[in-house]
Design a protein around this motif. Structure first.
Motif, PDB file in Angstrom:
ATOM      1  N   LEU A  23       0.835  -1.203   0.000  1.00 28.30           N
ATOM      2  CA  LEU A  23       0.000   0.000   0.000  1.00 28.30           C
ATOM      3  C   LEU A  23       0.871   1.254   0.000  1.00 28.30           C
ATOM      4  CD1 LEU A  23      -2.683   1.593   0.326  1.00 28.30           C
ATOM      5  CD2 LEU A  23      -2.369   1.325   2.789  1.00 28.30           C
ATOM      6  N   GLY A  24       1.858   1.305   0.892  1.00 30.15           N
ATOM      7  CA  GLY A  24       2.744   2.464   0.952  1.00 30.15           C
ATOM      8  C   GLY A  24       3.472   2.699  -0.351  1.00 30.15           C
ATOM      9  N   ILE A  25       3.967   1.633  -0.938  1.00 30.31           N
ATOM     10  CA  ILE A  25       4.676   1.737  -2.214  1.00 30.31           C
ATOM     11  C   ILE A  25       3.727   2.195  -3.321  1.00 30.31           C
ATOM     12  CG2 ILE A  25       5.776   0.344  -4.020  1.00 30.31           C
ATOM     13  CD1 ILE A  25       7.026  -1.305  -1.682  1.00 30.31           C
ATOM     14  N   GLY A  26       2.540   1.620  -3.360  1.00 28.31           N
ATOM     15  CA  GLY A  26       1.567   2.000  -4.379  1.00 28.31           C
ATOM     16  C   GLY A  26       1.174   3.462  -4.288  1.00 28.31           C
ATOM     17  N   LEU A  27       0.977   3.957  -3.082  1.00 25.98           N
ATOM     18  CA  LEU A  27       0.647   5.379  -2.922  1.00 25.98           C
ATOM     19  C   LEU A  27       1.797   6.257  -3.392  1.00 25.98           C
ATOM     20  CD1 LEU A  27      -1.183   5.235   0.529  1.00 25.98           C
ATOM     21  CD2 LEU A  27      -2.199   5.849  -1.682  1.00 25.98           C
ATOM     22  N   ALA A  28       3.026   5.867  -3.072  1.00 26.01           N
ATOM     23  CA  ALA A  28       4.189   6.645  -3.509  1.00 26.01           C
ATOM     24  C   ALA A  28       4.313   6.650  -5.031  1.00 26.01           C
ATOM     25  CB  ALA A  28       5.457   6.084  -2.870  1.00 26.01           C
ATOM     26  N   LEU A  29       4.057   5.514  -5.665  1.00 24.46           N
ATOM     27  CA  LEU A  29       4.204   5.409  -7.123  1.00 24.46           C
ATOM     28  C   LEU A  29       3.041   6.018  -7.906  1.00 24.46           C
ATOM     29  CD1 LEU A  29       5.641   1.801  -7.513  1.00 24.46           C
ATOM     30  CD2 LEU A  29       6.793   3.943  -8.124  1.00 24.46           C
ATOM     31  N   CYS A  30       1.866   6.109  -7.285  1.00 24.77           N
ATOM     32  CA  CYS A  30       0.681   6.504  -8.052  1.00 24.77           C
ATOM     33  C   CYS A  30       0.000   7.792  -7.596  1.00 24.77           C
ATOM     34  CB  CYS A  30      -0.352   5.376  -8.012  1.00 24.77           C
ATOM     35  SG  CYS A  30       0.234   3.839  -8.729  1.00 24.77           S
ATOM     36  N   ALA A  31       0.158   8.183  -6.344  1.00 22.68           N
ATOM     37  CA  ALA A  31      -0.656   9.283  -5.834  1.00 22.68           C
ATOM     38  C   ALA A  31       0.137  10.471  -5.300  1.00 22.68           C
ATOM     39  CB  ALA A  31      -1.578   8.760  -4.721  1.00 22.68           C
ATOM     40  N   HIS A  32       1.453  10.366  -5.227  1.00 21.51           N
ATOM     41  CA  HIS A  32       2.242  11.436  -4.603  1.00 21.51           C
ATOM     42  C   HIS A  32       3.453  11.798  -5.443  1.00 21.51           C
ATOM     43  CE1 HIS A  32      -0.111  11.685  -0.960  1.00 21.51           C
ATOM     44  NE2 HIS A  32      -0.283  10.378  -1.099  1.00 21.51           N
ATOM     45  N   LYS A  33       3.919  13.050  -5.251  1.00 26.42           N
ATOM     46  CA  LYS A  33       5.059  13.559  -6.013  1.00 26.42           C
ATOM     47  C   LYS A  33       6.375  13.408  -5.261  1.00 26.42           C
ATOM     48  CE  LYS A  33       2.283  16.920  -8.479  1.00 26.42           C
ATOM     49  NZ  LYS A  33       1.975  18.332  -8.655  1.00 26.42           N
ATOM     50  N   ARG A  34       6.341  13.637  -3.947  1.00 29.19           N
ATOM     51  CA  ARG A  34       7.550  13.551  -3.113  1.00 29.19           C
ATOM     52  C   ARG A  34       7.221  12.690  -1.900  1.00 29.19           C
ATOM     53  NH1 ARG A  34      11.833  16.552  -4.046  1.00 29.19           N
ATOM     54  NH2 ARG A  34      12.476  16.376  -1.890  1.00 29.19           N
ATOM     55  N   SER A  35       7.797  11.507  -1.860  1.00 35.14           N
ATOM     56  CA  SER A  35       7.465  10.539  -0.814  1.00 35.14           C
ATOM     57  C   SER A  35       8.692  10.173   0.005  1.00 35.14           C
ATOM     58  CB  SER A  35       6.897   9.261  -1.428  1.00 35.14           C
ATOM     59  OG  SER A  35       5.742   9.535  -2.181  1.00 35.14           O
ATOM     60  N   LEU A  36       8.448   9.891   1.277  1.00 39.20           N
ATOM     61  CA  LEU A  36       9.470   9.374   2.179  1.00 39.20           C
ATOM     62  C   LEU A  36       8.934   8.090   2.785  1.00 39.20           C
ATOM     63  CD1 LEU A  36      12.125   9.531   3.757  1.00 39.20           C
ATOM     64  CD2 LEU A  36      10.975  11.073   5.382  1.00 39.20           C
ATOM     65  N   ASP A  54      13.397  -3.402  -2.802  1.00 46.62           N
ATOM     66  CA  ASP A  54      13.234  -4.466  -3.809  1.00 46.62           C
ATOM     67  C   ASP A  54      11.791  -4.547  -4.291  1.00 46.62           C
ATOM     68  OD1 ASP A  54      15.910  -5.103  -3.629  1.00 46.62           O
ATOM     69  OD2 ASP A  54      15.596  -6.856  -2.332  1.00 46.62           O
ATOM     70  N   GLU A  55      10.842  -4.445  -3.364  1.00 46.13           N
ATOM     71  CA  GLU A  55       9.428  -4.514  -3.737  1.00 46.13           C
ATOM     72  C   GLU A  55       9.038  -3.314  -4.594  1.00 46.13           C
ATOM     73  OE1 GLU A  55       5.124  -5.513  -1.635  1.00 46.13           O
ATOM     74  OE2 GLU A  55       6.914  -5.333  -0.387  1.00 46.13           O
ATOM     75  N   LEU A  56       9.512  -2.123  -4.237  1.00 43.38           N
ATOM     76  CA  LEU A  56       9.207  -0.937  -5.034  1.00 43.38           C
ATOM     77  C   LEU A  56       9.763  -1.074  -6.446  1.00 43.38           C
ATOM     78  CD1 LEU A  56       8.814   2.640  -4.434  1.00 43.38           C
ATOM     79  CD2 LEU A  56      10.827   2.103  -5.780  1.00 43.38           C
ATOM     80  N   LEU A  57      11.009  -1.513  -6.574  1.00 42.19           N
ATOM     81  CA  LEU A  57      11.609  -1.648  -7.901  1.00 42.19           C
ATOM     82  C   LEU A  57      10.897  -2.711  -8.716  1.00 42.19           C
ATOM     83  CD1 LEU A  57      15.383  -1.268  -6.968  1.00 42.19           C
ATOM     84  CD2 LEU A  57      13.893   0.427  -8.087  1.00 42.19           C
ATOM     85  N   ASN A  58      10.417  -3.753  -8.068  1.00 41.98           N
ATOM     86  CA  ASN A  58       9.638  -4.776  -8.758  1.00 41.98           C
ATOM     87  C   ASN A  58       8.326  -4.180  -9.284  1.00 41.98           C
ATOM     88  OD1 ASN A  58       8.994  -7.513  -9.587  1.00 41.98           O
ATOM     89  ND2 ASN A  58       7.530  -7.505  -7.892  1.00 41.98           N
ATOM     90  N   PHE A  59       7.635  -3.405  -8.454  1.00 44.32           N
ATOM     91  CA  PHE A  59       6.391  -2.761  -8.890  1.00 44.32           C
ATOM     92  C   PHE A  59       6.666  -1.764 -10.012  1.00 44.32           C
ATOM     93  CE2 PHE A  59       3.840  -3.127  -4.649  1.00 44.32           C
ATOM     94  CZ  PHE A  59       3.746  -4.489  -4.832  1.00 44.32           C
ATOM     95  N   TYR A  60       7.745  -0.996  -9.877  1.00 43.61           N
ATOM     96  CA  TYR A  60       8.092   0.014 -10.872  1.00 43.61           C
ATOM     97  C   TYR A  60       8.507  -0.641 -12.191  1.00 43.61           C
ATOM     98  CZ  TYR A  60      10.224   4.229 -12.835  1.00 43.61           C
ATOM     99  OH  TYR A  60      10.561   5.291 -13.649  1.00 43.61           O
ATOM    100  N   GLY A  61       9.135  -1.801 -12.112  1.00 44.44           N
ATOM    101  CA  GLY A  61       9.497  -2.541 -13.312  1.00 44.44           C
ATOM    102  C   GLY A  61      10.829  -2.165 -13.916  1.00 44.44           C
ATOM    103  N   SER A  62      11.607  -1.353 -13.208  1.00 47.20           N
ATOM    104  CA  SER A  62      12.890  -0.904 -13.750  1.00 47.20           C
ATOM    105  C   SER A  62      13.750  -0.369 -12.607  1.00 47.20           C
ATOM    106  CB  SER A  62      12.651   0.203 -14.777  1.00 47.20           C
ATOM    107  OG  SER A  62      13.858   0.821 -15.150  1.00 47.20           O
TER     108      SER A  62
END
Length: 178
Positions: free
Chosen positions: A6-19, A33-41
């Motif tokens: 959920l945290g990763i998805g919000l950072a990738l889809c709903a926010h501009k500057r995330s911590l 690792d999970e974020l890069l997997n979701f991002y795909g690159s």
């Protein structure tokens, strides 16, 4: 399960500057690792501390930690419109409150958000979460909240929380409007 996603998805889809943070930096590895997997690159990923990702659509996602009391101050003045604390009860309450104070944006169309992803506390150090969310977690609370119900709280200068009627600006009794 799914809190970190959920945290990763919000950072990738709903926010501009995330911590996105864990108490110990070593624990960020799986989240990265999970974020890069979701991002795909790995394009835009910087593996040097603090690790970060700049996406093709101009999002900036940083990974941080605050192991010791006072470490949270290293994030002072660094605006983020999204703060995700993974395993929030591992953090000290003072760290959480401090970090929440720096969540902001200058973009009037950008929602600011804090998500505390956590399981129940495993030690007394994490018990602060029960009092912070007492209307939802404490069955003996004098005014229990319904599931999904929104409530508004403000903190006085001494750090005590008070429930207020809504999101409008609130003046504590005896204070003057500046």
């Amino acid at each position: 399960g799914g809190k970190t996603a959920l945290g990763i998805g919000l950072a990738l889809c709903a926010h501009k500057r995330s911590l996105l943070m864990r108490r110990q930096n070593i624990d960020n590895g799986a989240m990265i690792d999970e974020l890069l997997n979701f991002y795909g690159s790995r394009d835009g990923y910087n593996g040097k501390p603090p690790q970060s990702l700049r996406t093709d659509d101009a999002r900036f996602i940083e990974f941080g930690h605050a192991l010791n009391a006072g470490d949270e101050r290293s994030w002072m003045g660094r605006a983020h419109d999204f703060l995700y604390l993974d395993e929030a009860t591992h953090f000290l309450e003072s760290q959480v409150r401090f970090l929440m104070g720096w969540v902001r944006t200058t973009d009037p169309n950008q929602r600011c958000r804090v998500v505390l992803g956590t399981n129940p506390p495993i030690s007394s150090d994490g018990e602060w979460i029960v009092s912070m969310f007492a209307p939802w977690l404490d069955p003996l609370h004098p005014n229990p909240a319904k599931a999904g119900e929104l409530r508004w709280f403000v903190s006085d200068p001494d750090g005590n929380d008070y429930e207020v009627p809504g999101p409008e600006p609130f003046l504590f009794p005896g204070t003057k409007k500046s």
